[in-house]
Design a protein around this motif. Structure first.
Motif, PDB file in Angstrom:
ATOM      1  N   GLY A  63       0.761  -1.235   0.000  1.00 44.88           N
ATOM      2  CA  GLY A  63       0.000   0.000   0.000  1.00 44.88           C
ATOM      3  C   GLY A  63       0.790   1.282   0.000  1.00 44.88           C
ATOM      4  N   ASP A  64       0.103   2.366  -0.438  1.00 47.47           N
ATOM      5  CA  ASP A  64       0.662   3.711  -0.576  1.00 47.47           C
ATOM      6  C   ASP A  64       1.816   3.691  -1.569  1.00 47.47           C
ATOM      7  N   LEU A  65       1.443   3.485  -2.807  1.00 48.04           N
ATOM      8  CA  LEU A  65       2.408   3.226  -3.867  1.00 48.04           C
ATOM      9  C   LEU A  65       2.973   4.492  -4.499  1.00 48.04           C
ATOM     10  N   TYR A  66       2.094   5.429  -4.928  1.00 47.40           N
ATOM     11  CA  TYR A  66       2.604   6.607  -5.639  1.00 47.40           C
ATOM     12  C   TYR A  66       1.683   7.807  -5.454  1.00 47.40           C
ATOM     13  N   PHE A  67       2.217   8.975  -5.767  1.00 50.95           N
ATOM     14  CA  PHE A  67       1.494  10.234  -5.777  1.00 50.95           C
ATOM     15  C   PHE A  67       1.843  10.982  -7.060  1.00 50.95           C
ATOM     16  N   GLY A  68       0.888  11.709  -7.617  1.00 49.06           N
ATOM     17  CA  GLY A  68       1.156  12.582  -8.758  1.00 49.06           C
ATOM     18  C   GLY A  68       1.940  11.907  -9.865  1.00 49.06           C
ATOM     19  N   SER A  69       3.051  12.521 -10.248  1.00 49.84           N
ATOM     20  CA  SER A  69       3.858  12.000 -11.354  1.00 49.84           C
ATOM     21  C   SER A  69       4.620  10.731 -10.991  1.00 49.84           C
ATOM     22  N   GLY A  70       4.484  10.272  -9.742  1.00 49.60           N
ATOM     23  CA  GLY A  70       5.150   9.033  -9.334  1.00 49.60           C
ATOM     24  C   GLY A  70       4.680   7.814 -10.094  1.00 49.60           C
ATOM     25  N   TYR A  71       3.557   7.937 -10.816  1.00 44.06           N
ATOM     26  CA  TYR A  71       3.080   6.813 -11.621  1.00 44.06           C
ATOM     27  C   TYR A  71       4.118   6.400 -12.671  1.00 44.06           C
ATOM     28  N   LEU A  74       6.228   3.201 -12.024  1.00 42.34           N
ATOM     29  CA  LEU A  74       5.635   1.869 -11.933  1.00 42.34           C
ATOM     30  C   LEU A  74       6.022   0.954 -13.085  1.00 42.34           C
ATOM     31  N   LYS A  75       6.172   1.509 -14.273  1.00 43.36           N
ATOM     32  CA  LYS A  75       6.538   0.696 -15.431  1.00 43.36           C
ATOM     33  C   LYS A  75       8.014   0.315 -15.431  1.00 43.36           C
ATOM     34  N   LYS A  76       8.793   0.939 -14.558  1.00 39.57           N
ATOM     35  CA  LYS A  76      10.237   0.690 -14.523  1.00 39.57           C
ATOM     36  C   LYS A  76      10.623  -0.424 -13.546  1.00 39.57           C
ATOM     37  N   LEU A  77       9.669  -0.923 -12.768  1.00 40.33           N
ATOM     38  CA  LEU A  77       9.969  -1.840 -11.674  1.00 40.33           C
ATOM     39  C   LEU A  77       9.929  -3.297 -12.117  1.00 40.33           C
ATOM     40  N   ASN A  78      10.968  -4.045 -11.789  1.00 39.28           N
ATOM     41  CA  ASN A  78      11.019  -5.471 -12.105  1.00 39.28           C
ATOM     42  C   ASN A  78       9.976  -6.255 -11.309  1.00 39.28           C
ATOM     43  N   GLY A  79       9.616  -7.423 -11.834  1.00 39.15           N
ATOM     44  CA  GLY A  79       8.802  -8.368 -11.085  1.00 39.15           C
ATOM     45  C   GLY A  79       7.346  -8.412 -11.478  1.00 39.15           C
ATOM     46  N   THR A  80       6.687  -9.471 -10.996  1.00 41.59           N
ATOM     47  CA  THR A  80       5.236  -9.602 -11.071  1.00 41.59           C
ATOM     48  C   THR A  80       4.698  -9.061  -9.762  1.00 41.59           C
ATOM     49  N   LYS A  81       3.877  -8.016  -9.832  1.00 37.65           N
ATOM     50  CA  LYS A  81       3.603  -7.185  -8.669  1.00 37.65           C
ATOM     51  C   LYS A  81       2.128  -7.211  -8.264  1.00 37.65           C
ATOM     52  N   LEU A  82       1.895  -7.338  -6.958  1.00 35.78           N
ATOM     53  CA  LEU A  82       0.549  -7.233  -6.387  1.00 35.78           C
ATOM     54  C   LEU A  82       0.525  -6.040  -5.449  1.00 35.78           C
ATOM     55  N   ASP A  94      -7.037   1.839 -10.176  1.00 40.83           N
ATOM     56  CA  ASP A  94      -7.491   1.426 -11.510  1.00 40.83           C
ATOM     57  C   ASP A  94      -6.372   1.606 -12.526  1.00 40.83           C
ATOM     58  N   TYR A  95      -5.589   2.671 -12.372  1.00 42.37           N
ATOM     59  CA  TYR A  95      -4.435   2.867 -13.252  1.00 42.37           C
ATOM     60  C   TYR A  95      -3.433   1.741 -13.055  1.00 42.37           C
ATOM     61  N   VAL A  96      -3.169   1.392 -11.799  1.00 41.54           N
ATOM     62  CA  VAL A  96      -2.204   0.332 -11.493  1.00 41.54           C
ATOM     63  C   VAL A  96      -2.672  -0.993 -12.088  1.00 41.54           C
ATOM     64  N   ARG A  97      -3.947  -1.284 -11.921  1.00 43.71           N
ATOM     65  CA  ARG A  97      -4.504  -2.549 -12.400  1.00 43.71           C
ATOM     66  C   ARG A  97      -4.398  -2.676 -13.922  1.00 43.71           C
ATOM     67  N   LYS A 100       0.788  -3.670 -17.184  1.00 46.93           N
ATOM     68  CA  LYS A 100       1.296  -5.028 -17.371  1.00 46.93           C
ATOM     69  C   LYS A 100       2.116  -5.441 -16.150  1.00 46.93           C
ATOM     70  N   HIS A 101       1.918  -6.676 -15.710  1.00 47.68           N
ATOM     71  CA  HIS A 101       2.645  -7.269 -14.573  1.00 47.68           C
ATOM     72  C   HIS A 101       2.237  -6.682 -13.229  1.00 47.68           C
ATOM     73  N   TRP A 102       1.083  -6.000 -13.176  1.00 43.73           N
ATOM     74  CA  TRP A 102       0.541  -5.510 -11.907  1.00 43.73           C
ATOM     75  C   TRP A 102      -0.848  -6.104 -11.695  1.00 43.73           C
ATOM     76  N   SER A 103      -1.160  -6.481 -10.461  1.00 43.74           N
ATOM     77  CA  SER A 103      -2.529  -6.821 -10.073  1.00 43.74           C
ATOM     78  C   SER A 103      -2.825  -6.101  -8.765  1.00 43.74           C
ATOM     79  N   VAL A 104      -4.110  -6.036  -8.409  1.00 41.77           N
ATOM     80  CA  VAL A 104      -4.538  -5.220  -7.273  1.00 41.77           C
ATOM     81  C   VAL A 104      -5.482  -6.005  -6.383  1.00 41.77           C
TER      82      VAL A 104
END
Length: 228
Positions: A63-71, A74-82, A94-97, A100-104
């Protein structure tokens, strides 16, 4: 939907990519970045993440992943992410979901045999609509000999007049009803809950480096044995 986790799954929380206020509240962020040769905290955080995880590794972010332009991070991070949704992820997941390679995880997920009985009891005690609370997001499962609640909020720890009190009351009750042995959480950043059954995996506590569940549990057991 069920979520798979093993001792090799990485954990971290409260990255707050793009959040300038977090740098002021937690000065250790900027200090750690500078100590590693980075002027920008987000670049430091992304680098530590990607030095640790390979593209096929699995990670749960609590939880508490990003704010504003911090999105953009997210595309730069390795791994399959929940992402287990935290209070500052509301309106953003909804943006995170859609990435690719992200689930919520945005519900209370009880991956244990008693799931139906516990949820029926919670509805009776807190109301039929209680489990739809947008801040009630967690996974409970049996792993490595423990029954663990993975959540953003720590259980049995809050400020007076906490604005998330209703969701947290339900989390506390779920922890008791499910007879969980541990709560792995975020939200507190560099602080501790004061409960020995709680493990804070906020990035400040992990040195801004994701750790595997196996590492987290081993470290916790060593800490417990030291104080016993």
């Amino acid at each position: 939907m069920s979520y798979f986790i093993s001792k090799d799954t990485f954990l971290i929380s409260d990255s707050h990519f793009g959040h300038q206020a977090a740098l002021l509240k937690e000065p250790i962020r900027g200090k750690s970045a500078l100590a590693h040769g980075f002027k920008d905290f987000d670049t430091f955080s992304i680098t530590m993440w990607n030095r640790t995880l390979r593209p096929k590794d699995r990670i749960w972010h609590l939880g508490d992943l990003y704010f504003g332009s911090g999105y953009k991070a997210l595309k730069k991070l390795n791994g399959t992410k929940l992402l287990i949704v935290g209070n500052n992820d509301i309106g953003k997941y909804d943006y995170v979901r859609g990435l690719k390679h992200w689930s919520v995880c945005r519900k209370l997920r009880l991956q244990i045999p008693e799931s139906r009985l516990i949820k029926d009891y919670l509805k009776q005690k807190f109301g039929k609509e209680s489990l739809k609370n947008i801040y009630l997001n967690a996974v409970v499962c049996d792993i490595e000999g423990e029954r663990i609640m993975f959540s953003h909020f720590p259980v049995f720890n809050r400020k007076p007049r906490d604005r998330f009190a209703h969701a947290r009351d339900i989390l506390d009750e779920t922890f008791k009803l499910a007879q969980c042995s541990l709560n792995i959480h975020g939200h507190l950043h560099s602080k501790e809950s004061g409960n020995d059954f709680c493990i804070n995996v906020s990035c400040e506590k992990l040195g801004f480096i994701p750790r595997t569940l196996g590492e987290v549990l081993h470290s916790h057991k060593k800490k417990r044995s030291f104080y016993d």
